[in-house]
Design a protein around this motif. Structure first.
Motif, PDB file in Angstrom:
ATOM      1  N   GLY A 113      37.527  22.293  18.900  1.00  0.00           N
ATOM      2  CA  GLY A 113      36.309  21.623  18.472  1.00  0.00           C
ATOM      3  C   GLY A 113      35.107  22.251  19.162  1.00  0.00           C
ATOM      4  O   GLY A 113      35.209  22.705  20.300  1.00  0.00           O
ATOM      5  N   ALA A 114      33.977  22.282  18.474  1.00  0.00           N
ATOM      6  CA  ALA A 114      32.760  22.852  19.055  1.00  0.00           C
ATOM      7  C   ALA A 114      31.565  22.031  18.598  1.00  0.00           C
ATOM      8  O   ALA A 114      31.529  21.558  17.457  1.00  0.00           O
ATOM      9  N   ALA A 115      30.605  21.866  19.483  1.00  0.00           N
ATOM     10  CA  ALA A 115      29.426  21.067  19.160  1.00  0.00           C
ATOM     11  C   ALA A 115      28.156  21.894  19.284  1.00  0.00           C
ATOM     12  O   ALA A 115      28.068  22.805  20.113  1.00  0.00           O
ATOM     13  N   CYS A 116      27.191  21.566  18.423  1.00  0.00           N
ATOM     14  CA  CYS A 116      25.860  22.156  18.505  1.00  0.00           C
ATOM     15  C   CYS A 116      25.966  23.690  18.461  1.00  0.00           C
ATOM     16  O   CYS A 116      26.640  24.255  17.603  1.00  0.00           O
ATOM     17  N   ILE A 117      25.357  24.382  19.387  1.00  0.00           N
ATOM     18  CA  ILE A 117      25.378  25.844  19.395  1.00  0.00           C
ATOM     19  C   ILE A 117      26.747  26.385  19.798  1.00  0.00           C
ATOM     20  O   ILE A 117      27.048  27.556  19.585  1.00  0.00           O
TER      21      ILE A 117
END
Length: 321
Positions: A113-117
């Motif tokens: 999972g990755a958030a924003c930038i």
């Protein structure tokens, strides 16, 4: 559930802290409520021995290579907010090593999972190719141009896609962490959100600033200026293309490639932005505002605002979003 939070040097302080605090709160609440939910075993890891946040705080990390097979890897955002420093950060050796570590973990069965930038780091690794994704809304044009094999929808706050899930800007870190908790226990996720005073949303659309998106491309910027002078009129693709000194097909393609939406859809975004501004800053009634932004009546405008922003005129008057 074993979770590795992969931080690179210059990580966004709020994003990292939000992820960790959400998971820690979920653990505490599960124990307090005697809930049969498995513990979230999370740790901050890095590809270097030390990691500093974008504000200069030192973060203790475990070497990523020593984490054999996490169930999930969470990638908080680097603390860069504009295109040029972001591209420089992605080119750094540390970022390249982090991408290789992501590929290695994924080959071993980990989901990511990755958030924003942070979604840029994941996309740069090539792992998002062929998948849907979201990212911080103001960098949507750059993301779309740099990663054409990723189906970007920056309107959404959360986009699960197979082994991956991406989240939108800044506080998308919180949405991502809650989403992870929800996969284990919806009840625990709801309780955690209540303790953290989180009012979850499904869209970034209410927060987008159209003029910022337009600046990504000179043709789109010209279209934006042309459109703002004609919000009260009916939209004409032919007139827009003529004003831009291009063909209808070329304008359509340019808008789709930069913004991921048609000229008409962007025109509607500008109408909504103007309507919201007038609702918050003037005493005009809804009928007058509807006329000023080109809608037949107040009912049409009310329906559109509810559909696009998830709230009505009363909430907007109180500036609750």
């Amino acid at each position: 559930m074993k979770i590795a939070v992969l931080a690179v040097d210059g990580v966004f302080d709020t994003g990292l802290a939000t992820m960790l605090d959400t998971l820690a709160t979920a653990n505490e609440l599960a124990v307090m409520q005697k809930m049969p939910s498995p513990r979230f075993d999370f740790r901050v890891v890095g590809v270097r021995k030390t990691v500093r946040t974008s504000l200069g705080l030192r973060v203790p990390v475990q070497e990523a290579a020593s984490v054999r097979r996490p169930d999930w890897v969470m990638v908080p955002a680097p603390g860069t907010k504009m295109p040029e420093p972001l591209l420089l950060a992605l080119a750094k050796r540390e970022s390249q090593d982090a991408m290789e570590q992501l590929r290695r973990w994924h080959r071993g069965g980990a989901r990511i999972g990755a958030a924003c930038i942070g979604s840029f780091l994941l996309a740069e690794s090539g792992l998002l190719d062929g998948h849907d994704a979201t990212t911080t809304w103001w960098l949507g044009p750059l993301f779309r141009r740099r990663y054409p094999n990723v189906a970007l929808d920056e309107n959404r706050i959360l986009v699960p896609a197979g082994d991956f899930v991406t989240a939108g800007a800044a506080m998308g870190h919180l949405e991502l962490a809650l989403w992870l908790v929800r996969q284990v226990s919806p009840a625990l996720a709801d309780m955690t959100a209540r303790y953290l005073l989180v009012d979850t949303r499904t869209s970034q659309a209410p927060y987008m600033i159209p003029v910022h998106l337009a600046q990504a491309d000179p043709v789109v910027q010209s279209f934006e200026r042309w459109a703002r002078e004609r919000l009260h009129e009916g939209f004409s693709l032919e007139a827009a293309a003529e004003a831009m000194n291009t063909s209808k097909r070329s304008l359509q393609r340019r808008m789709e490639s930069v913004l991921g939406k048609s000229p008409l859809a962007y025109f509607q975004d500008l109408r909504v932005e103007r309507a919201v501004h007038l609702l918050r800053t003037s005493h005009q009634d809804v009928e007058a505002i509807a006329t000023e932004v080109g809608y037949a009546d107040g009912v049409t405008l009310r329906t559109l605002l509810r559909k696009r922003l998830g709230c009505g005129v009363k909430e907007l008057r109180r500036a609750e979003i």
